[in-house]
Scaffold this active site. Structure first.
Site, PDB file in Angstrom:
ATOM      1  N   HIS A   1      14.186 -15.374  11.683  1.00  9.37           N
ATOM      2  CA  HIS A   1      13.811 -15.369  13.105  1.00  9.37           C
ATOM      3  C   HIS A   1      12.321 -15.523  13.344  1.00  9.37           C
ATOM      4  CE1 HIS A   1      17.653 -13.079  14.521  1.00  9.37           C
ATOM      5  NE2 HIS A   1      17.926 -14.145  13.788  1.00  9.37           N
TER       6      HIS A   1
ATOM      7  N   CYS B   1       0.870  -1.173   0.000  1.00  8.97           N
ATOM      8  CA  CYS B   1       0.000   0.000   0.000  1.00  8.97           C
ATOM      9  C   CYS B   1       0.904   1.220   0.000  1.00  8.97           C
ATOM     10  CB  CYS B   1      -0.990  -0.001   1.168  1.00  8.97           C
ATOM     11  SG  CYS B   1      -0.317   0.244   2.822  1.00  8.97           S
TER      12      CYS B   1
END
Length: 145
Positions: free
Chosen positions: A98, A65
């Site tokens: 992670h 966006c």
């Protein structure tokens, strides 16, 4: 890899650039819209993207966006999705390694197409590290409020 991509009206051009690049790289791409620059509500397209990640239709997702903020918030409403807002390759790599992110968000008004491709490359190349990170990812997918 099966990748879904969605945006709002502010990110149509970046979406087309990334979609075409992904196809050139040999990925199967589902463009979830929109098709024009007519004003739309980013949650509608964020929810659509989250749905195809959650049901397994797509393995990874790209949410775009103007800033990347609104669409990332909407995609993350689905507990099956871990969407990270990124603006450079290190964040894109770390969200995979992670956090086992299965979606990234970027802001078309904040990032150029070359940097977006660099982020997407890192996001697609890095594998989840597992180990000590797995229990945290499990908590993200199963929140206890």
């Amino acid at each position: 890899m099966r990748i879904a991509i969605a945006s709002d009206h502010a990110a149509i051009e970046l979406k087309a650039t990334l979609r075409d690049w992904l196809i050139e790289q040999g990925h199967e791409v589902a463009d979830l819209g929109p098709e024009t620059t007519d004003s739309v509500d980013y949650p509608d397209f964020g929810y659509k993207l989250a749905g195809v990640i959650a049901d397994g239709t797509a393995e990874r997702g790209v949410a775009l966006c103007g800033s990347g903020i609104g669409i990332s918030m909407s995609v993350n409403r689905n507990p099956a999705v871990r969407c990270a807002l990124v603006s450079e390759p290190l964040s894109a790599a770390l969200c995979r390694e992670h956090n086992d992110a299965n979606c990234i968000a970027m802001g078309a008004r904040l990032i150029g197409s070359d940097m977006a491709i660099a982020c997407l490359t890192a996001f697609l190349e890095i594998e989840f590290g597992g180990g000590r990170h797995q229990r945290r990812v499990d908590k993200l997918s199963n929140p206890e409020f």
